[in-house]
Design an enzyme around this catalytic site. Sequence first.
Site, short mmCIF file in Angstrom:
data_model
loop_
_atom_site.label_atom_id
_atom_site.label_comp_id
_atom_site.label_asym_id
_atom_site.label_seq_id
_atom_site.Cartn_x
_atom_site.Cartn_y
_atom_site.Cartn_z
N ASP A 1 45.22 -36.52 -5.20
CA ASP A 1 44.36 -35.64 -4.44
C ASP A 1 43.79 -36.75 -3.14
O ASP A 1 44.10 -38.01 -3.29
CB ASP A 1 42.86 -35.42 -5.20
C1 NOJ Z 1 40.49 -32.31 -1.96
C2 NOJ Z 1 40.64 -31.21 -2.78
O1 NOJ Z 1 40.11 -31.74 -4.05
C3 NOJ Z 1 41.90 -30.82 -2.89
O2 NOJ Z 1 42.02 -29.65 -3.91
C4 NOJ Z 1 42.54 -30.57 -1.61
O3 NOJ Z 1 44.05 -29.89 -1.88
C5 NOJ Z 1 42.75 -31.73 -0.83
N1 NOJ Z 1 41.43 -32.41 -0.70
C6 NOJ Z 1 43.32 -31.49 0.60
O4 NOJ Z 1 42.39 -30.67 1.25
#
Ligand code: NOJ
Length: 799
Positions: free
Chosen positions: A282
């Site tokens: 993430d």
């Molecule tokens: C954080 C989020 O938790 C995730 O779901 C997302 O894909 C990424 N940021 C990218 O935006």
Amino acid sequence: MVLLSNVIAFFIRNHLLTVVEGRASSQSHSINNNPPAISYSTGTGGWEHALVKANAFIARLNLTEKVSMVTGDNGPCIGNIAPIERLGFSGICMSDGPTAFNRADLVSIFPAGLTAAASWDRDLIYQRALALGSEFRAKGSHVGLGPVGGPLGRHPLGGRNWEGFSADPYLTGVAMASSVRGFHDAGVQSCSKHFIGNEQETQRSNTVFADGTNIEAVSSNIDDRTLHELYLWPFADAVKAGTTSIMCSYNRVNQTYACENSELLNGILKKELGFQGYVVSDWFATHSGVKSANAGLDMTMPGTIDVESLSAGTGLSYFGANLTTAVNNGSVPMTRLDDMVRRIMMPYYFLGQDKNFPTTDPSAMHVLAAQYGASLGVPEIPARDVRKDHAKIIRKLGAAGTVLLKNLNSTLPLKSPKNIGVFGNDAPDPTDGLTIISDGSFESETYGYDIGTLDVGGGSGTGRHSSLISPLSAIKSKAQEIGARVQYITSNSRLASNDFRSIFPTPDVCIVFLKTFASEGRDRTSFENDWNSTAVVNNVARKCPNTIVVTHSGGVNTMPWAKNPNVKAILAAHYPGQESGNSIVDILWGDVNPSGKLPYTISEHESDYDIPVTNLSSVTAVDEWQADFTEGLMIDYRHFDSKNITPLYEFGYGLSYTTFSLSSFSVSKLVKNPPAIPDASKAILPGGNPDLYSPLLTASTKVSNTGSLAGSTVVQLYISLPQDSVPAGTPLRVLRGFEKVALKPGESKDVKFTLTRRDVSYWDVIAQTWRIPRGEIKVSVGFSSRDLKGEGSVTVLSK
Ligand code: NOJ
């Protein structure tokens, strides 16, 4: 004039402020003293061809290029792998998210995962992913960052539950598999997220205070059985369906950050489940280089920089040049780096993304600039329109995911009201624009905007509307068609103060629209719908004896007004996406017969849920954020069943405008004396030991439409394992099958279920495998978890 780099800086800063709350510490804690060995891809299970191509590609790369393949770079997308021009590789673009192509214009806003799950319709869930996937592809994005299998919904107030599907792992697993197939059939990679235990947003990442003190992210402390039977189950289905990537989550699991947790990544995901694709962090969830790479992290995002280096001003990624050094000094074997690249390139070849893949929509940077209140100083490039006729599936699924909870005196469908009242701040068009912009003000962050309908949640899973049909506008159009008038009050403060002076005469029917905002980055704080909803409903119901309540919500709500005799009907419409108003008009006037079923439990009292989000104050100890999943398997309906609590509306419940019955239930064995555990000598395929998915039982029943309208229902199958031969903490019953069936009035259909070995096993923590318990397994079918009509039993293994 604002430069491109400034826009990117805005973007990163915004991300840092809203997504990552701080800087990681260099220390991580593991309870595992003997981490599993590096798990290499094998290419089995349909990936053989892609593996050959990926190996040929790797053979042409030098070390710097290999490292750039696993380290995110700047670019037009939320995640970018840089092109390698000399090899004709044009890079990889990753974009959010599970509900819409986010941060882009001329895209569709689909019903949320929660809404899709409430339809219990495999085909519609697949169609949703296929249409969404085709928008990613047409925009030139190789990877759609979805579907969401975690959070599963341990906490009813979890901020991101709406992005996922259901608090039940079986239903979520089916939805994950259908979504993965839909994405892949559109030629786009799926990224199943967030792996794993990301059940709360509060302290999902670590925090660093001004004096440099670091407080670690929450640790989800999950026992082995609970992990397997609950939180891992849907990911196993996603892997079996061939998901191309898995995003490791922000939180720690049993004290170790998910993205450097070898037990989870090498051990469970890659070895036990046979996952062939890549693990991507993430955004800013990577907290180490060598440790993460060897633990099974294949790609770091956003990658150019990590949070530590940003604060320290060194501007370095944990991967990038650091990984080159680690490979050169042998801390990360070259074979491991090769496998990281192999795992990234196999999906690319598997889906044929090396051929005729559309270029990235050049409007991306302009849209981002607008979103951050900037401008690139050059004429705006209009976006590529990728919406096609997706409004149709959105409208259909929005209605299919709407659950009719109450319908006194057959109030719905509406007959022919001539005077319609519409009430509540969720009814009209939004007055603050069509996109939820995170502006840092507490109120809009927590409750969203005041006036305006809510069809999708906030955070990375949201999207920019180019069209949004509000309930009020759709009802007005319908009223015009049928020659009715519409009166309305959309200010909740006016309604809460019981001021109805503008309404005369009292409407024949009063429809109240309520909303509950939910977003990434924060958990909900209230069970009731937002904006003084209870006073609003009670006041409208006092004025109007024929009141209907519609909720647009990102999850579980309590409904203290549900038993008010003037509240004649209740519809839980979840987040229906951009066609919201049309979907609800279809249901209200009966063009669509409701068939949605609750994918979670609605309790009578808040206290019935019993698993609060871990929310500490004045934390000073680095490791204080601990979330002990001591309830084990007992979340949602399993909890209500085990404590014998009567819910207001149970899991699987939902009414129709017609009635159904079930008859002729039978269950039988397909295999005489199967071994208690899967054959350990079998080669692992994606999803795990293939024996787990071999059919062991069949069950059948007949469902009939006994009313006078055509409609669909969901026949649900639950099993109860023999309590005297399973470990303590086994739920009373669990969902293990469902079929959505469409029937004309008077029509009957046979419904057949096949149960696999995994369906009737529990995870044996000593033997470290799935085991079929000895004794009688009860199998029931019905229309909800508490409306069971047929019951039988079968002994797979006698005592
Ligand atoms: C954080 C989020 O938790 C995730 O779901 C997302 O894909 C990424 N940021 C990218 O935006």
